[in-house]
Every structure is written in C-alpha cells, then in structure tokens.
Design an enzyme around this catalytic site. Structure first.
Site, PDB file in Angstrom:
ATOM      1  N   HIS A 154       0.662  -1.200  -0.008  1.00 57.55           N
ATOM      2  CA  HIS A 154      -0.006   0.085  -0.100  1.00 57.55           C
ATOM      3  C   HIS A 154       1.090   1.143  -0.148  1.00 57.55           C
ATOM      4  CE1 HIS A 154      -2.689   3.116   1.525  1.00 57.55           C
ATOM      5  NE2 HIS A 154      -3.718   2.368   1.152  1.00 57.55           N
ATOM      6  N   GLU A 156       0.699   4.265   1.270  1.00 57.52           N
ATOM      7  CA  GLU A 156       1.238   4.803   2.730  1.00 57.52           C
ATOM      8  C   GLU A 156       2.208   3.949   3.340  1.00 57.52           C
ATOM      9  OE1 GLU A 156      -2.027   5.527   5.653  1.00 57.52           O
ATOM     10  OE2 GLU A 156      -0.640   5.171   7.264  1.00 57.52           O
ATOM     11  N   THR A 192      -2.708   4.139   8.947  1.00 53.94           N
ATOM     12  CA  THR A 192      -3.980   5.054   9.515  1.00 53.94           C
ATOM     13  C   THR A 192      -5.248   4.483   9.196  1.00 53.94           C
ATOM     14  OG1 THR A 192      -3.788   6.435   7.437  1.00 53.94           O
ATOM     15  CG2 THR A 192      -2.647   7.177   9.317  1.00 53.94           C
ATOM     16  N   SER A 251      -9.978   0.455  -2.184  1.00 59.65           N
ATOM     17  CA  SER A 251      -9.672   1.612  -1.072  1.00 59.65           C
ATOM     18  C   SER A 251      -9.497   0.631   0.441  1.00 59.65           C
ATOM     19  CB  SER A 251     -10.739   2.320  -0.946  1.00 59.65           C
ATOM     20  OG  SER A 251     -11.039   2.958   0.406  1.00 59.65           O
ATOM     21  N   SER A 252      -8.364   0.855   0.905  1.00 61.21           N
ATOM     22  CA  SER A 252      -8.174   0.150   2.274  1.00 61.21           C
ATOM     23  C   SER A 252      -9.416   0.568   3.338  1.00 61.21           C
ATOM     24  CB  SER A 252      -6.895   0.557   2.968  1.00 61.21           C
ATOM     25  OG  SER A 252      -6.010  -0.032   2.283  1.00 61.21           O
ATOM     26  N   SER A 295     -13.007   7.821   0.719  1.00 57.13           N
ATOM     27  CA  SER A 295     -12.571   8.201  -0.830  1.00 57.13           C
ATOM     28  C   SER A 295     -13.725   8.001  -1.614  1.00 57.13           C
ATOM     29  CB  SER A 295     -11.347   6.944  -1.147  1.00 57.13           C
ATOM     30  OG  SER A 295     -11.855   5.797  -0.906  1.00 57.13           O
TER      31      SER A 295
HETATM   32  S1  SF4 Z   1      -7.883   8.853   6.308  1.00 61.67           S
HETATM   33 FE1  SF4 Z   1      -7.880  10.837   5.387  1.00 61.67          FE
HETATM   34  S2  SF4 Z   1      -7.266  12.048   7.176  1.00 61.67           S
HETATM   35 FE2  SF4 Z   1      -7.022  10.096   7.796  1.00 61.67          FE
HETATM   36  S3  SF4 Z   1      -5.112  10.032   7.566  1.00 61.67           S
HETATM   37 FE3  SF4 Z   1      -5.798   9.180   5.677  1.00 61.67          FE
HETATM   38  S4  SF4 Z   1      -6.164  10.782   4.482  1.00 61.67           S
HETATM   39 FE4  SF4 Z   1      -5.432  11.796   6.380  1.00 61.67          FE
END
Ligand code: SF4
Length: 315
Positions: A154, A156, A192, A251-252, A295
């Site tokens: 992923h 991130e 996150t 989308s995770s 998203s």
């Molecule tokens: S879910 Fe949205 S607000 Fe939360 S860390 Fe990810 S991009 Fe940022």
C-alpha cells in the site's frame, strides 16, 4: 433521520417526507449518510489538484483517490496519472504527491528530474512518518524491531517503511507474526486506515508472545477520521433494511468501513457505482441507507440514491 431522496418517480409523484411516512407501504425511504464521504486529507488533495489544473498541466504520482469515478472526473479536467517508472523519465513538470505520502526516494527522484512537487501528504500521515523515524532511531540502539500493521505494497505503508530504509516488518494479520523475533524489543504502529479492533487483536497477540522482560510498545496511529466512522456507520447500517456502501474496491478504508456495515446489517452491499445495483436486493425493503468510504465523493452517493429512487425494476 435525513431523508435525502424519497420518491419513486415511476408513480409520477414526489411527496414530502411527512407524506411518505404515511404512505410508506408504497415507498422506499432512502437516506444518504451525511458523515460519509471524503476525509480531510482527500478533500485537501483534490481541491489542490483542481486549483492547479485550472492553472495548467498537472501529474499525480499514483491515483489521487481510490475511486475510479472521481478519478475519471479529474482526468477529464486534465489530471495525468503517473507511475513510478513515469516519474523517473519526466522532467520540468508539476507532480502532485497524494495524501498517502511517499518515501524519501520519491523526493530525490523529483529533485534529480527537476520536477516541482505539489505535496498533498496528509498531515496525519506526515506526523506518523516522523514518529516512526524517531522511534526507529531509538530502537536501533536497543536491537529492536519496528512493526507496522498494514497492507503490504500500500502506498502509505511504502511511504512509512521508506523513512526507515525499508528496515521494518509489515504484518497484515496475526498469522504473519511468525516473522517477529519476540526475544528482541518490539514497537508497533498502524497504517492510518486500519480497523481499530484488528489492531487491538494484533497487540494482544504480540503481547502474549513477547519473552519475559522484553519491552513491547504499541502506538494506535489509526486516523480518527476512519476509527470514528466505524461505530457511526454500524449504527447507520443497523437502522436500514438494505445498505449500499459505495466505494472503490481498492480502497483500504473502504474495506474496513464496509466490514463495519456488514457486521451491523448483513443486507449491506459494496458497490463501485449505481450500475452494480441489483433489483433482487430490495425484496421486502422499506428503507435504504447509502454510505461510503473516505474516498467516496458525495455526488456518487447521490447518484446511487437517485438510481434506487428511479429504477422501475426495484420493488
Ligand atoms: S484517512 Fe484521510 S484524514 Fe485520515 S490519515 Fe488518511 S488521508 Fe488523512
């Protein structure tokens, strides 16, 4: 309850909500969850992209949002999606870094290629990158291991492990903990967009396996915009007969939030757009909830609600 769309136009009438409650045997209530939709990080990235596109050419490194319909809308405005190979051959252009963030390597490549970076890394992700870097420096003095609870590959997660030169273990579930050496100190962080319950379960599993006297610390770094939505979405799903959860399948957070709906209401369906709606889902259905991921654009949820309201084959 917010009644966003409540008419069945095949009958050729539109009634106000009060009338519909009285006539509910003939009508389907449709509620769009007003708390669903883009999170702060995605809004920020999309608004920035639109402003930049008004001014000229813009590339995005990877898909700016895990939603094909929204991505198509932005592509029509001129957004060009770039792969990592493409980045390495581009020169003197503007490139947007999406909310997921990037490893330092990406910034080096951009500098070498004289690219202008439009950095839309979400501040929450940026803070996590910094925390992980600081923790890693300390852990190195203790022969410790840094664990990230996240999805391998992923964006991130790649951005996070990139801060450590790749020296971190990424685990997706308890079964993958076998790779951890429990005789050495362990620090655990989370992507996150993970499920808080799954994170808690993983913490317990690590704790149970740590050797006596060896330190273990876990930091719950799940974004409040995802964690807070789970209970709220479960409550939303529970008060409807049928739930249409609108999200890109890539989308995770969409998968995590859909699981919350599904556990509260087994008649929850994940759809990418209105074209996937099946009439058979609505048998004996008096109310439909439409919701989505961080998203999912609002306009897409509205399109889904309007389709349910207007389709002739939906009872
Ligand atoms: S879910 Fe949205 S607000 Fe939360 S860390 Fe990810 S991009 Fe940022």
């Amino acid at each position: 309850m917010v009644l966003q769309s409540v008419k069945k136009t095949k009958r050729g009438v539109t009634l106000p909500p009060a009338s519909l409650i009285l006539c509910s045997i003939h009508y389907v209530y449709i509620e769009i969850d007003h708390k669903s939709g883009f999170c702060y990080g995605v809004v920020r990235a999309i608004q920035t992209a639109e402003q930049m596109l008004d001014a000229g050419e813009l590339f995005s490194l990877g898909e700016i949002v895990h939603n094909d319909r929204e991505l198509d809308r932005l592509k029509k405005k001129g957004l060009q999606v770039l792969s990592y190979d493409g980045l390495a051959t581009l020169r003197d252009k503007k490139v947007l870094i999406r909310a997921h963030g990037e490893p330092p390597e990406t910034y080096r490549t951009a500098r070498d290629r004289r690219l202008t970076i439009v950095d839309c890394t979400c501040p929450v992700v940026l803070k996590l990158q910094e925390r992980i870097k600081a923790c890693y420096a300390e852990l190195k003095t203790q022969n410790g291991q840094l664990l990230i609870f996240g999805k391998r590959g992923h964006a991130e997660v790649n951005g996070l492990i990139g801060q450590l030169g790749g020296d971190a273990l990424v685990v997706e579930n308890v079964a993958q903990l076998d790779a951890v050496d429990f005789s050495r100190p362990v620090r655990l962080f989370s992507q996150t967009t993970n499920s808080p319950q799954a994170f808690r379960a993983l913490c317990e599993a690590v704790k149970a396996r740590m050797h006596p006297g060896v330190s273990f610390e876990a930091s719950n770094t799940i974004c409040g915009q995802v964690a807070g939505r789970q209970p709220q979405l479960a409550a939303f799903a529970a008060r409807h007969d049928v739930v249409l959860f609108v999200s890109g399948r890539k989308s995770s957070n969409g998968q995590v939030l859909f699981a919350a709906c599904r556990s509260a209401n087994p008649r929850s369906y994940l759809i990418e757009d209105a074209g996937e709606i099946e009439a058979g889902w609505f048998t004996a259905c008096r109310s439909v909830g439409v919701c989505g991921a961080t998203s999912t654009p609002k306009w897409l949820m509205e399109e889904v609600a309007a389709t349910v309201a207007n389709r002739e084959d939906i009872p």
